[in-house]
Motif scaffolding. Sequence first.
Motif, PDB file in Angstrom:
ATOM      1  N   LYS A   1       1.131   3.924  -2.740  1.00 49.57           N
ATOM      2  CA  LYS A   1       0.676   5.653  -2.833  1.00 49.57           C
ATOM      3  C   LYS A   1       2.221   6.562  -2.969  1.00 49.57           C
ATOM      4  O   LYS A   1       1.851   7.548  -3.635  1.00 49.57           O
ATOM      5  CB  LYS A   1       0.649   5.811  -1.266  1.00 49.57           C
TER       6      LYS A   1
ATOM      7  N   LYS B   1       0.914  -1.079   0.005  1.00 42.87           N
ATOM      8  CA  LYS B   1      -0.004  -0.090   0.006  1.00 42.87           C
ATOM      9  C   LYS B   1       0.743   1.252   0.075  1.00 42.87           C
ATOM     10  O   LYS B   1       0.491   2.269  -0.662  1.00 42.87           O
ATOM     11  CB  LYS B   1      -0.783  -0.067   1.297  1.00 42.87           C
ATOM     12  N   LYS B   2       1.977   1.297   0.640  1.00 41.20           N
ATOM     13  CA  LYS B   2       3.014   2.467   0.864  1.00 41.20           C
ATOM     14  C   LYS B   2       3.572   2.594  -0.508  1.00 41.20           C
ATOM     15  O   LYS B   2       3.762   3.606  -1.017  1.00 41.20           O
ATOM     16  CB  LYS B   2       3.829   2.186   1.675  1.00 41.20           C
TER      17      LYS B   2
END
Length: 131
Positions: free
Chosen positions: A101, A97-98
Motif C-alpha cells: 500500500k 500488505k502495508k
Amino acid sequence: MTIFEKATREKFRYPSTKGLLTTEQLWELPLTAKSGFSLDDVAKAVNAELKTVDTESFVATEANPAKATLEAKLAVVKHVIAIRLAEDQAAKAAAAKKLEKEKLLTVLGRKQDAVLENLTEAELLARINNL
C-alpha cells in the motif's frame, strides 16, 4: 474436557532451562531460539519423555498412566505452536500488505505530481484561486 481445561485442572508443568513452566507461560516463549529456550524445545522435551514411557513391554498388562498425561501435555504444546505459527503468518501477511500500500501511494503521488506539472500557467492560477 478440553486440553486446556485438563492442563489447568491437573496443573501441567513443562520442562525448561529455568525450571518448570505453567501452561500459561508457554504463550510467552518464542517458537524457536538460537540461545535461550523455546516452544520447540519444550515440545522436544515432552516428546522425548513420552517416548521413554511409551516403550513396549511384553510383561506389563496395564498401560502406564503417565503416558496419557504426557500425550495431553504434548497436545497442549502443539496447539500453542499451531496458534503462534498462524499469528506469525497473519502478521507477515499484514506487513506485506502495508508495504504494498505504501508503494502504491508513493507511485500515485508521483503520477498526481506529473499531472500537475503538465497544467498550463492559467490552469494552475485558476486552481489556486479556487482554493
